[in-house]
Scaffold this motif. Structure first.
Motif, PDB file in Angstrom:
ATOM      1  N   ASP A   1       0.830  -1.210   0.000  1.00 60.31           N
ATOM      2  CA  ASP A   1       0.000   0.000   0.000  1.00 60.31           C
ATOM      3  C   ASP A   1       0.862   1.257   0.000  1.00 60.31           C
ATOM      4  OD1 ASP A   1      -2.303  -1.508  -0.020  1.00 60.31           O
ATOM      5  OD2 ASP A   1      -2.694  -1.290   2.140  1.00 60.31           O
ATOM      6  N   LYS A   2       1.929   1.255   0.817  1.00 60.70           N
ATOM      7  CA  LYS A   2       2.822   2.422   0.876  1.00 60.70           C
ATOM      8  C   LYS A   2       3.502   2.652  -0.470  1.00 60.70           C
ATOM      9  CE  LYS A   2       3.963   2.688   5.774  1.00 60.70           C
ATOM     10  NZ  LYS A   2       5.051   2.746   6.765  1.00 60.70           N
ATOM     11  N   ILE A   3       3.898   1.581  -1.123  1.00 55.16           N
ATOM     12  CA  ILE A   3       4.528   1.709  -2.439  1.00 55.16           C
ATOM     13  C   ILE A   3       3.533   2.284  -3.437  1.00 55.16           C
ATOM     14  CG2 ILE A   3       5.433   0.382  -4.396  1.00 55.16           C
ATOM     15  CD1 ILE A   3       6.789  -1.466  -2.326  1.00 55.16           C
ATOM     16  N   GLY A   4       2.298   1.816  -3.395  1.00 52.64           N
ATOM     17  CA  GLY A   4       1.259   2.350  -4.278  1.00 52.64           C
ATOM     18  C   GLY A   4       1.035   3.830  -4.043  1.00 52.64           C
ATOM     19  N   THR A   5       1.009   4.235  -2.780  1.00 52.90           N
ATOM     20  CA  THR A   5       0.833   5.652  -2.442  1.00 52.90           C
ATOM     21  C   THR A   5       2.018   6.466  -2.954  1.00 52.90           C
ATOM     22  OG1 THR A   5      -0.444   5.067  -0.473  1.00 52.90           O
ATOM     23  CG2 THR A   5       0.498   7.278  -0.537  1.00 52.90           C
ATOM     24  N   ALA A   6       3.224   5.954  -2.765  1.00 53.99           N
ATOM     25  CA  ALA A   6       4.425   6.654  -3.235  1.00 53.99           C
ATOM     26  C   ALA A   6       4.407   6.788  -4.757  1.00 53.99           C
ATOM     27  CB  ALA A   6       5.677   5.906  -2.775  1.00 53.99           C
TER      28      ALA A   6
ATOM     29  N   HIS B   1       2.045   9.581  -5.661  1.00 52.97           N
ATOM     30  CA  HIS B   1       2.636  10.896  -5.391  1.00 52.97           C
ATOM     31  C   HIS B   1       3.677  11.262  -6.446  1.00 52.97           C
ATOM     32  CE1 HIS B   1       0.697  11.808  -1.591  1.00 52.97           C
ATOM     33  NE2 HIS B   1       1.000  10.603  -1.121  1.00 52.97           N
ATOM     34  N   LEU B   2       4.514  10.297  -6.794  1.00 58.94           N
ATOM     35  CA  LEU B   2       5.538  10.566  -7.805  1.00 58.94           C
ATOM     36  C   LEU B   2       4.921  10.875  -9.162  1.00 58.94           C
ATOM     37  CD1 LEU B   2       8.251   7.890  -6.935  1.00 58.94           C
ATOM     38  CD2 LEU B   2       8.466  10.376  -6.745  1.00 58.94           C
ATOM     39  N   GLU B   3       3.884  10.144  -9.530  1.00 66.03           N
ATOM     40  CA  GLU B   3       3.218  10.410 -10.807  1.00 66.03           C
ATOM     41  C   GLU B   3       2.607  11.809 -10.828  1.00 66.03           C
ATOM     42  OE1 GLU B   3       0.544   7.085 -11.195  1.00 66.03           O
ATOM     43  OE2 GLU B   3       2.070   5.852 -12.201  1.00 66.03           O
ATOM     44  N   LYS B   4       2.018  12.230  -9.700  1.00 67.14           N
ATOM     45  CA  LYS B   4       1.451  13.580  -9.615  1.00 67.14           C
ATOM     46  C   LYS B   4       2.550  14.628  -9.719  1.00 67.14           C
ATOM     47  CE  LYS B   4      -2.641  12.360  -6.949  1.00 67.14           C
ATOM     48  NZ  LYS B   4      -3.320  12.427  -5.642  1.00 67.14           N
ATOM     49  N   LEU B   5       3.661  14.397  -9.028  1.00 72.77           N
ATOM     50  CA  LEU B   5       4.775  15.343  -9.092  1.00 72.77           C
ATOM     51  C   LEU B   5       5.340  15.437 -10.509  1.00 72.77           C
ATOM     52  CD1 LEU B   5       6.736  14.545  -5.795  1.00 72.77           C
ATOM     53  CD2 LEU B   5       5.576  16.690  -6.367  1.00 72.77           C
ATOM     54  N   LEU B   6       5.510  14.281 -11.131  1.00 68.11           N
ATOM     55  CA  LEU B   6       6.048  14.275 -12.495  1.00 68.11           C
ATOM     56  C   LEU B   6       5.104  14.957 -13.476  1.00 68.11           C
ATOM     57  CD1 LEU B   6       7.621  10.689 -12.712  1.00 68.11           C
ATOM     58  CD2 LEU B   6       8.841  12.882 -12.651  1.00 68.11           C
ATOM     59  N   SER B   7       3.823  14.764 -13.297  1.00 66.09           N
ATOM     60  CA  SER B   7       2.860  15.381 -14.217  1.00 66.09           C
ATOM     61  C   SER B   7       2.762  16.890 -14.001  1.00 66.09           C
ATOM     62  CB  SER B   7       1.483  14.739 -14.083  1.00 66.09           C
ATOM     63  OG  SER B   7       0.922  15.035 -12.824  1.00 66.09           O
ATOM     64  N   SER B   8       3.138  17.348 -12.825  1.00 69.59           N
ATOM     65  CA  SER B   8       3.067  18.787 -12.556  1.00 69.59           C
ATOM     66  C   SER B   8       4.350  19.512 -12.969  1.00 69.59           C
ATOM     67  CB  SER B   8       2.788  19.039 -11.074  1.00 69.59           C
ATOM     68  OG  SER B   8       3.914  18.665 -10.296  1.00 69.59           O
ATOM     69  N   LEU B   9       5.400  18.774 -13.310  1.00 67.77           N
ATOM     70  CA  LEU B   9       6.634  19.428 -13.768  1.00 67.77           C
ATOM     71  C   LEU B   9       6.431  20.022 -15.154  1.00 67.77           C
ATOM     72  CD1 LEU B   9       9.374  16.812 -12.726  1.00 67.77           C
ATOM     73  CD2 LEU B   9       8.931  19.040 -11.669  1.00 67.77           C
ATOM     74  N   PRO B  10       6.976  21.202 -15.362  1.00 66.47           N
ATOM     75  CA  PRO B  10       6.841  21.800 -16.697  1.00 66.47           C
ATOM     76  C   PRO B  10       7.711  21.022 -17.697  1.00 66.47           C
ATOM     77  CG  PRO B  10       8.223  23.172 -15.303  1.00 66.47           C
ATOM     78  CD  PRO B  10       7.687  22.066 -14.443  1.00 66.47           C
ATOM     79  N   THR B  11       7.203  20.907 -18.889  1.00 65.58           N
ATOM     80  CA  THR B  11       7.990  20.253 -19.932  1.00 65.58           C
ATOM     81  C   THR B  11       8.492  21.302 -20.893  1.00 65.58           C
ATOM     82  OG1 THR B  11       6.002  19.856 -21.220  1.00 65.58           O
ATOM     83  CG2 THR B  11       6.716  18.082 -19.762  1.00 65.58           C
ATOM     84  N   ASN B  12       9.722  21.179 -21.271  1.00 69.47           N
ATOM     85  CA  ASN B  12      10.334  22.134 -22.191  1.00 69.47           C
ATOM     86  C   ASN B  12      10.451  21.456 -23.545  1.00 69.47           C
ATOM     87  OD1 ASN B  12      11.702  24.107 -23.469  1.00 69.47           O
ATOM     88  ND2 ASN B  12      13.399  24.222 -22.036  1.00 69.47           N
TER      89      ASN B  12
END
Length: 74
Positions: free
Chosen positions: A50-55, A58-69
């Protein structure tokens, strides 16, 4: 006089039965302990999964919020 070997065989058999009963009880206790350990490990495994799934979420959300150049030059 033939009764003596038979009686000693019975005594040996009684001792063997007593030893088997002791071993059986020991194995039953060990089995119960192993079942509990297995249940504890399976529960811990589920928690970690469960903790791995949560992590991952979170990582997918962070990556999707990064600006792409897209105009990046090499």
């Amino acid at each position: 006089m033939e009764e003596q070997p038979f009686n000693s065989q019975l005594i040996s058999t009684d001792a063997d039965i007593e030893q088997l009963v002791k071993l059986y009880k020991k194995v039953c206790t060990e089995n119960a302990q192993l079942k509990k350990q297995l249940a504890d490990v399976l529960e811990k495994n589920a928690q970690l999964t469960d903790k791995i799934g949560t992590a991952i979420d979170h990582l997918e959300k962070l990556l999707s919020s990064l600006p792409t150049n897209k105009n990046k030059t090499v």
